[in-house]
Design a protein around this motif. Structure first.
Motif, PDB file in Angstrom:
ATOM      1  N   GLN A 167       7.566   3.897  11.150  1.00  0.00           N
ATOM      2  CA  GLN A 167       7.200   2.739  11.630  1.00  0.00           C
ATOM      3  C   GLN A 167       5.940   2.218  11.971  1.00  0.00           C
ATOM      4  O   GLN A 167       5.466   1.310  11.460  1.00  0.00           O
ATOM      5  CB  GLN A 167       8.083   2.397  13.197  1.00  0.00           C
ATOM      6  CG  GLN A 167       7.789   1.114  13.943  1.00  0.00           C
ATOM      7  CD  GLN A 167       8.858   0.098  12.876  1.00  0.00           C
ATOM      8  OE1 GLN A 167       9.823   0.105  12.674  1.00  0.00           O
ATOM      9  NE2 GLN A 167       8.011  -0.928  12.262  1.00  0.00           N
ATOM     10  N   GLN A 168       4.938   3.157  12.266  1.00  0.00           N
ATOM     11  CA  GLN A 168       3.713   2.931  12.438  1.00  0.00           C
ATOM     12  C   GLN A 168       3.119   2.835  10.965  1.00  0.00           C
ATOM     13  O   GLN A 168       2.230   1.914  11.070  1.00  0.00           O
ATOM     14  CB  GLN A 168       3.023   4.137  13.075  1.00  0.00           C
ATOM     15  CG  GLN A 168       1.364   4.108  13.267  1.00  0.00           C
ATOM     16  CD  GLN A 168       0.939   5.191  13.970  1.00  0.00           C
ATOM     17  OE1 GLN A 168       1.651   5.892  14.652  1.00  0.00           O
ATOM     18  NE2 GLN A 168      -0.491   5.274  14.163  1.00  0.00           N
ATOM     19  N   ALA A 169       3.313   3.467  10.223  1.00  0.00           N
ATOM     20  CA  ALA A 169       3.141   3.386   8.981  1.00  0.00           C
ATOM     21  C   ALA A 169       3.159   1.914   8.368  1.00  0.00           C
ATOM     22  O   ALA A 169       2.457   1.413   7.727  1.00  0.00           O
ATOM     23  CB  ALA A 169       3.574   4.265   7.939  1.00  0.00           C
ATOM     24  N   SER A 170       4.437   1.411   8.411  1.00  0.00           N
ATOM     25  CA  SER A 170       4.664   0.404   8.220  1.00  0.00           C
ATOM     26  C   SER A 170       3.982  -0.863   8.659  1.00  0.00           C
ATOM     27  O   SER A 170       3.439  -1.695   8.002  1.00  0.00           O
ATOM     28  CB  SER A 170       6.397  -0.056   8.458  1.00  0.00           C
ATOM     29  OG  SER A 170       6.855  -1.435   8.337  1.00  0.00           O
ATOM     30  N   ASN A 171       3.919  -0.568  10.062  1.00  0.00           N
ATOM     31  CA  ASN A 171       3.067  -1.578  10.998  1.00  0.00           C
ATOM     32  C   ASN A 171       1.695  -1.673  10.275  1.00  0.00           C
ATOM     33  O   ASN A 171       0.963  -2.859  10.356  1.00  0.00           O
ATOM     34  CB  ASN A 171       3.138  -1.117  12.502  1.00  0.00           C
ATOM     35  CG  ASN A 171       4.477  -1.190  13.049  1.00  0.00           C
ATOM     36  OD1 ASN A 171       5.429  -2.015  12.502  1.00  0.00           O
ATOM     37  ND2 ASN A 171       4.404  -0.736  14.225  1.00  0.00           N
ATOM     38  N   GLU A 172       1.059  -0.611   9.677  1.00  0.00           N
ATOM     39  CA  GLU A 172      -0.314  -0.636   9.024  1.00  0.00           C
ATOM     40  C   GLU A 172      -0.469  -1.305   7.822  1.00  0.00           C
ATOM     41  O   GLU A 172      -1.405  -0.955   7.219  1.00  0.00           O
ATOM     42  CB  GLU A 172      -0.766   0.730   9.399  1.00  0.00           C
ATOM     43  CG  GLU A 172      -0.887   1.207  10.935  1.00  0.00           C
ATOM     44  CD  GLU A 172      -1.556   2.665  10.862  1.00  0.00           C
ATOM     45  OE1 GLU A 172      -1.659   3.209  10.015  1.00  0.00           O
ATOM     46  OE2 GLU A 172      -1.633   3.095  12.024  1.00  0.00           O
ATOM     47  N   GLY A 173       0.842  -1.594   7.221  1.00  0.00           N
ATOM     48  CA  GLY A 173       0.628  -2.044   5.825  1.00  0.00           C
ATOM     49  C   GLY A 173       1.455  -1.264   4.678  1.00  0.00           C
ATOM     50  O   GLY A 173       1.186  -1.691   3.518  1.00  0.00           O
ATOM     51  N   MET A 182       1.022  -0.983  -0.193  1.00  0.00           N
ATOM     52  CA  MET A 182      -0.111  -0.055  -0.045  1.00  0.00           C
ATOM     53  C   MET A 182       0.951   1.289   0.084  1.00  0.00           C
ATOM     54  O   MET A 182       1.981   1.466   0.637  1.00  0.00           O
ATOM     55  CB  MET A 182      -0.897  -0.203   1.207  1.00  0.00           C
ATOM     56  CG  MET A 182      -2.010   1.158   1.188  1.00  0.00           C
ATOM     57  SD  MET A 182      -3.214   0.764   2.456  1.00  0.00           S
ATOM     58  CE  MET A 182      -2.754  -0.206   3.534  1.00  0.00           C
ATOM     59  N   ILE A 183       0.447   2.264  -0.871  1.00  0.00           N
ATOM     60  CA  ILE A 183       1.163   3.565  -0.836  1.00  0.00           C
ATOM     61  C   ILE A 183       0.548   4.823  -0.319  1.00  0.00           C
ATOM     62  O   ILE A 183      -0.744   4.850  -0.580  1.00  0.00           O
ATOM     63  CB  ILE A 183       1.755   3.807  -2.237  1.00  0.00           C
ATOM     64  CG1 ILE A 183       2.295   2.560  -2.912  1.00  0.00           C
ATOM     65  CG2 ILE A 183       2.307   5.096  -2.292  1.00  0.00           C
ATOM     66  CD1 ILE A 183       2.535   2.562  -4.378  1.00  0.00           C
ATOM     67  N   ASP A 184       1.168   5.406   0.804  1.00  0.00           N
ATOM     68  CA  ASP A 184       0.530   6.511   1.121  1.00  0.00           C
ATOM     69  C   ASP A 184       0.884   7.759   0.309  1.00  0.00           C
ATOM     70  O   ASP A 184       2.194   8.069   0.232  1.00  0.00           O
ATOM     71  CB  ASP A 184       0.714   6.799   2.704  1.00  0.00           C
ATOM     72  CG  ASP A 184       0.192   7.950   3.628  1.00  0.00           C
ATOM     73  OD1 ASP A 184      -0.054   8.977   2.514  1.00  0.00           O
ATOM     74  OD2 ASP A 184       0.347   7.992   4.617  1.00  0.00           O
ATOM     75  N   PRO A 194      10.911  -1.570   6.766  1.00  0.00           N
ATOM     76  CA  PRO A 194      10.576  -2.095   5.495  1.00  0.00           C
ATOM     77  C   PRO A 194       9.868  -0.965   4.611  1.00  0.00           C
ATOM     78  O   PRO A 194       8.488  -1.218   4.200  1.00  0.00           O
ATOM     79  CB  PRO A 194       9.914  -3.234   5.493  1.00  0.00           C
ATOM     80  CG  PRO A 194       9.239  -3.484   6.733  1.00  0.00           C
ATOM     81  CD  PRO A 194      10.237  -2.348   7.710  1.00  0.00           C
ATOM     82  N   LEU A 195      10.506   0.295   4.198  1.00  0.00           N
ATOM     83  CA  LEU A 195       9.697   1.201   3.706  1.00  0.00           C
ATOM     84  C   LEU A 195      10.357   2.173   2.822  1.00  0.00           C
ATOM     85  O   LEU A 195      11.546   2.361   3.137  1.00  0.00           O
ATOM     86  CB  LEU A 195       9.122   2.222   4.868  1.00  0.00           C
ATOM     87  CG  LEU A 195       7.970   3.335   4.497  1.00  0.00           C
ATOM     88  CD1 LEU A 195       6.699   2.608   4.370  1.00  0.00           C
ATOM     89  CD2 LEU A 195       7.977   4.168   5.946  1.00  0.00           C
TER      90      LEU A 195
END
Length: 184
Positions: free
Chosen positions: A27-33, A1-3, A72-73
Motif C-alpha cells: 500500500q505504501q509503495a502504491s501511495n508513492e507512485g 513507476m516500477i520497483d 493498484p499494483l
C-alpha cells in the motif's frame, strides 16, 4: 513507476514477517507512485535461499490479496541472486529467476570479497542474453570505484538503494553511491 528490487515476500528472508506487513508495504509503495513491483527475495545466499517455486507461489497469493484490498499494483517474480559458479545453469533451469521474466538478472555479490570467477560468470550470462544488474554496488566496500566501472564497461547495470543515500548503510555506502551516480 516500477520497483525492481523489493523484499516483499513475507516470512522467507529479511523482508516482512507476515502478510499484514507485506500488504502495508505494498500500500505504501502504491501511495508513492509505484505501479509495478518485482519481488526479489534472496536466493543462493548463505543465510537465505528462497526458491523460485516459493517466490511464484507467494506472488500468486499476494496478487490475489492486492486485488481484494484494491491496491493498484502488479507484482512480478524475480530474485536477488547471489553469484555462484553454476549461475547460468540455475537461470536456464528457472531455479534462479530473472526480473519479471525478462533478460535482466538482479545479481548480488558476496559481502566481503569478489570471487575469482565473477567476470567469467558475467560473460557466461551475457552469452546467454542475460544482462546482470549488480544489486547495491555502493555497499561492496571491498570494491574500488575503478573495479565497479570495469563491471559497468563489461555491460553490467547497477541498482543502488535509496536507503544508502539516506545513510542507512553508513557514510561510505552513501558516498560510494553518490560517486557512482556522478560517473554517469
Amino acid at each position: 513507476m516500477i520497483d525492481i528490487h523489493s523484499h516483499i515476500l513475507f516470512g522467507v528472508d529479511d523482508g516482512p514477517g507476515d502478510l499484514y506487513e507485506t500488504l502495508e508495504m505494498l500500500q505504501q509503495a502504491s501511495n508513492e507512485g509505484i505501479t509495478e513491483i518485482i519481488a526479489t527475495s534472496h536466493s543462493f545466499h548463505p543465510q537465505y535461499n528462497v526458491s523460485a517455486k516459493q517466490v511464484i507461489e507467494q506472488i500468486t497469493v499476494l496478487q490475489e490479496q492486492v486485488e481484494i484490498n484494491k491496491i493498484p499494483l502488479k507484482i512480478h517474480a524475480g530474485q536477488e541472486v547471489r553469484l555462484v559458479e553454476n549461475i547460468v545453469t540455475l537461470v536456464e533451469a528457472k531455479e534462479a529467476l530473472t526480473l519479471a521474466n525478462s533478460n535482466y538478472l538482479l545479481l548480488e555479490l558476496p559481502s566481503s570479497t569478489i570471487p575469482k570467477y565473477t567476470k567469467q560468470m558475467i560473460i557466461a550470462l551475457q552469452t546467454k542474453g542475460i544482462t546482470p544488474i549488480i544489486a547495491h554496488p555502493e555497499r561492496y566496500h571491498y570494491l574500488e570505484l575503478e573495479e565497479l566501472i570495469k563491471l559497468h564497461e563489461m555491460g553490467c547495470l547497477f541498482q543502488g538503494n535509496i536507503s544508502s543515500l539516506n545513510g542507512k548503510y553508513g557514510k561510505d555506502a552513501k558516498n560510494n553511491l553518490i560517486l557512482l551516480l556522478r560517473k554517469k
